[in-house]
Write a protein that holds these residues in place. Structure first.
Motif, PDB file in Angstrom:
ATOM      1  N   GLU A   1       0.823  -1.207   0.000  1.00 32.36           N
ATOM      2  CA  GLU A   1       0.000   0.000   0.000  1.00 32.36           C
ATOM      3  C   GLU A   1       0.861   1.261   0.000  1.00 32.36           C
ATOM      4  OE1 GLU A   1      -4.061  -1.317   2.180  1.00 32.36           O
ATOM      5  OE2 GLU A   1      -2.242  -1.414   3.410  1.00 32.36           O
TER       6      GLU A   1
ATOM      7  N   TRP B   1       2.061   1.573  -3.506  1.00 35.01           N
ATOM      8  CA  TRP B   1       1.035   2.124  -4.399  1.00 35.01           C
ATOM      9  C   TRP B   1       0.991   3.650  -4.312  1.00 35.01           C
ATOM     10  CZ3 TRP B   1      -3.107  -1.785  -2.384  1.00 35.01           C
ATOM     11  CH2 TRP B   1      -2.904  -3.032  -2.986  1.00 35.01           C
TER      12      TRP B   1
ATOM     13  N   THR C   1       3.989   4.960  -6.121  1.00 34.22           N
ATOM     14  CA  THR C   1       3.783   4.791  -7.559  1.00 34.22           C
ATOM     15  C   THR C   1       2.857   5.871  -8.089  1.00 34.22           C
ATOM     16  OG1 THR C   1       4.129   2.413  -7.384  1.00 34.22           O
ATOM     17  CG2 THR C   1       2.966   3.195  -9.332  1.00 34.22           C
TER      18      THR C   1
END
Length: 107
Positions: free
Chosen positions: A55, A58, A61
């Motif tokens: 998480e 993410w 990213t």
């Protein structure tokens, strides 16, 4: 820095992780985490759980992706709303639906 470097197309953002248990945690942190019963530990987190390392990845990213092209000068806190707690010792989180006597949302 975001204001200074923004005209050159350089984005400056920060990523602030919450509690993400992992193998490299120091002994004192791991000991404190292990000493807390899972139900007690998770009940005091607003998200009712700790984070998974993916998480945090993410979030990083997203900040590095074209979707965040216009995001700069921002600090993204990834901690399940834990930073918004009122104190370090919190009562168990009770959802608004539970307080109203309603059950959880059903898909």
């Amino acid at each position: 820095m975001a204001v200074e470097w923004g005209p050159y197309g350089i984005q400056i953002n920060g990523l602030v992780p919450g509690l993400f248990p992992h193998a490299d945690m120091t002994e004192d942190i791991r000991g404190g985490l292990d000493a807390a019963a899972p139900d007690d530990r998770d009940g005091r987190q607003p998200a009712l759980r700790v984070g998974a390392p993916r998480e945090l990845g993410w979030a990083a990213t997203f900040l590095a992706s074209p979707y965040a092209r216009f995001v700069t000068g921002h600090t993204l806190v990834v901690d399940g709303a834990n930073w918004q707690r009122r104190s370090l010792v919190n009562p168990e989180v009770v959802s608004v639906r539970t307080q109203l006597g309603r059950g959880p949302f059903r898909p």
